[in-house]
Design a protein around this motif. Structure first.
Motif, PDB file in Angstrom:
ATOM      1  N   VAL A   5       0.852  -1.192   0.000  1.00 20.92           N
ATOM      2  CA  VAL A   5       0.000   0.000   0.000  1.00 20.92           C
ATOM      3  C   VAL A   5       0.885   1.238   0.000  1.00 20.92           C
ATOM      4  CG1 VAL A   5      -1.793   1.261   1.229  1.00 20.92           C
ATOM      5  CG2 VAL A   5      -1.765  -1.236   1.290  1.00 20.92           C
ATOM      6  N   GLU A   6       0.611   2.145  -0.927  1.00 16.37           N
ATOM      7  CA  GLU A   6       1.374   3.390  -1.031  1.00 16.37           C
ATOM      8  C   GLU A   6       0.407   4.571  -1.096  1.00 16.37           C
ATOM      9  OE1 GLU A   6       5.022   1.994  -3.835  1.00 16.37           O
ATOM     10  OE2 GLU A   6       3.076   2.168  -4.780  1.00 16.37           O
ATOM     11  N   ILE A   7       0.816   5.679  -0.504  1.00 17.17           N
ATOM     12  CA  ILE A   7       0.084   6.940  -0.638  1.00 17.17           C
ATOM     13  C   ILE A   7       1.066   7.965  -1.178  1.00 17.17           C
ATOM     14  CG2 ILE A   7      -1.104   8.808   0.552  1.00 17.17           C
ATOM     15  CD1 ILE A   7      -2.195   6.778   2.510  1.00 17.17           C
ATOM     16  N   ASP A   8       0.690   8.590  -2.287  1.00 12.30           N
ATOM     17  CA  ASP A   8       1.531   9.616  -2.890  1.00 12.30           C
ATOM     18  C   ASP A   8       1.336  10.913  -2.101  1.00 12.30           C
ATOM     19  OD1 ASP A   8       2.633  11.668  -4.404  1.00 12.30           O
ATOM     20  OD2 ASP A   8       2.036  10.784  -6.303  1.00 12.30           O
ATOM     21  N   PRO A   9       2.355  11.361  -1.364  1.00 15.09           N
ATOM     22  CA  PRO A   9       2.188  12.565  -0.546  1.00 15.09           C
ATOM     23  C   PRO A   9       1.993  13.829  -1.381  1.00 15.09           C
ATOM     24  CG  PRO A   9       4.463  11.828  -0.502  1.00 15.09           C
ATOM     25  CD  PRO A   9       3.676  10.784  -1.239  1.00 15.09           C
ATOM     26  N   GLN A  10       2.378  13.775  -2.634  1.00 19.24           N
ATOM     27  CA  GLN A  10       2.172  14.936  -3.506  1.00 19.24           C
ATOM     28  C   GLN A  10       0.702  15.063  -3.921  1.00 19.24           C
ATOM     29  OE1 GLN A  10       4.692  17.082  -4.078  1.00 19.24           O
ATOM     30  NE2 GLN A  10       5.871  15.754  -2.736  1.00 19.24           N
ATOM     31  N   GLN A  11      -0.024  13.944  -3.905  1.00 20.63           N
ATOM     32  CA  GLN A  11      -1.428  13.968  -4.310  1.00 20.63           C
ATOM     33  C   GLN A  11      -2.383  13.979  -3.118  1.00 20.63           C
ATOM     34  OE1 GLN A  11      -2.477  11.003  -7.195  1.00 20.63           O
ATOM     35  NE2 GLN A  11      -0.732  11.427  -8.482  1.00 20.63           N
ATOM     36  N   THR A  59      -2.384   3.744  -3.882  1.00 23.41           N
ATOM     37  CA  THR A  59      -2.164   2.649  -4.822  1.00 23.41           C
ATOM     38  C   THR A  59      -1.974   1.375  -4.015  1.00 23.41           C
ATOM     39  OG1 THR A  59      -1.071   4.139  -6.369  1.00 23.41           O
ATOM     40  CG2 THR A  59      -0.720   1.780  -6.702  1.00 23.41           C
ATOM     41  N   VAL A  60      -2.683   0.329  -4.408  1.00 23.52           N
ATOM     42  CA  VAL A  60      -2.546  -0.985  -3.783  1.00 23.52           C
ATOM     43  C   VAL A  60      -2.024  -1.937  -4.839  1.00 23.52           C
ATOM     44  CG1 VAL A  60      -3.710  -2.832  -2.517  1.00 23.52           C
ATOM     45  CG2 VAL A  60      -4.523  -0.459  -2.288  1.00 23.52           C
ATOM     46  N   ARG A  61      -0.919  -2.609  -4.531  1.00 18.74           N
ATOM     47  CA  ARG A  61      -0.294  -3.524  -5.488  1.00 18.74           C
ATOM     48  C   ARG A  61      -0.278  -4.958  -4.951  1.00 18.74           C
ATOM     49  NH1 ARG A  61       2.695  -0.348  -9.135  1.00 18.74           N
ATOM     50  NH2 ARG A  61       3.026   1.768  -8.368  1.00 18.74           N
ATOM     51  N   ASP A  62      -0.509  -5.877  -5.871  1.00 16.69           N
ATOM     52  CA  ASP A  62      -0.330  -7.302  -5.606  1.00 16.69           C
ATOM     53  C   ASP A  62       0.834  -7.721  -6.499  1.00 16.69           C
ATOM     54  OD1 ASP A  62      -0.428  -9.991  -5.157  1.00 16.69           O
ATOM     55  OD2 ASP A  62      -2.470 -10.271  -5.914  1.00 16.69           O
ATOM     56  N   GLY A  63       2.040  -7.707  -5.943  1.00 15.22           N
ATOM     57  CA  GLY A  63       3.228  -7.898  -6.770  1.00 15.22           C
ATOM     58  C   GLY A  63       3.374  -6.697  -7.679  1.00 15.22           C
TER      59      GLY A  63
END
Length: 71
Positions: A5-11, A59-63
C-alpha cells in the motif's frame, strides 16, 4: 499473499476518507495520510479506501499488478 500500500504525498489532500474506512490500515499524519504498514494481508477495505480517495493518492499492489484503485 500480501499487498503493498502506497500513498503519494504529492497527491494526498488529507481528506481522512482512508482512515475513516480502515483506521487500522491508514492514519492522518500531519498534512498527509500514510499507511500504518507498507505490506498488508489482502483486505477489501484497502481497495475501498483507494476507490474513494478524492485525490486518487492511494495505490494498492499485488506484486507488480495494481489492484487498487479499481477501474
Amino acid at each position: 499473499m500480501t499487498w503493498k500500500v502506497e500513498i503519494d504525498p504529492q497527491q494526498c489532500m488529507a481528506s481522512g476518507s482512508c482512515a475513516a474506512i480502515a483506521p487500522d490500515l491508514f492514519v492522518l499524519d500531519g498534512e498527509h495520510a500514510r499507511p500504518l504498514k507498507e505490506r498488508i494481508d489482502e483486505d477489501e477495505r484497502a481497495l475501498d479506501a483507494a476507490d474513494v480517495c478524492p485525490a486518487v493518492a492511494i495505490t494498492v499492489r499485488d506484486g507488480a499488478e495494481i489492484v487498487g484503485p479499481r477501474p
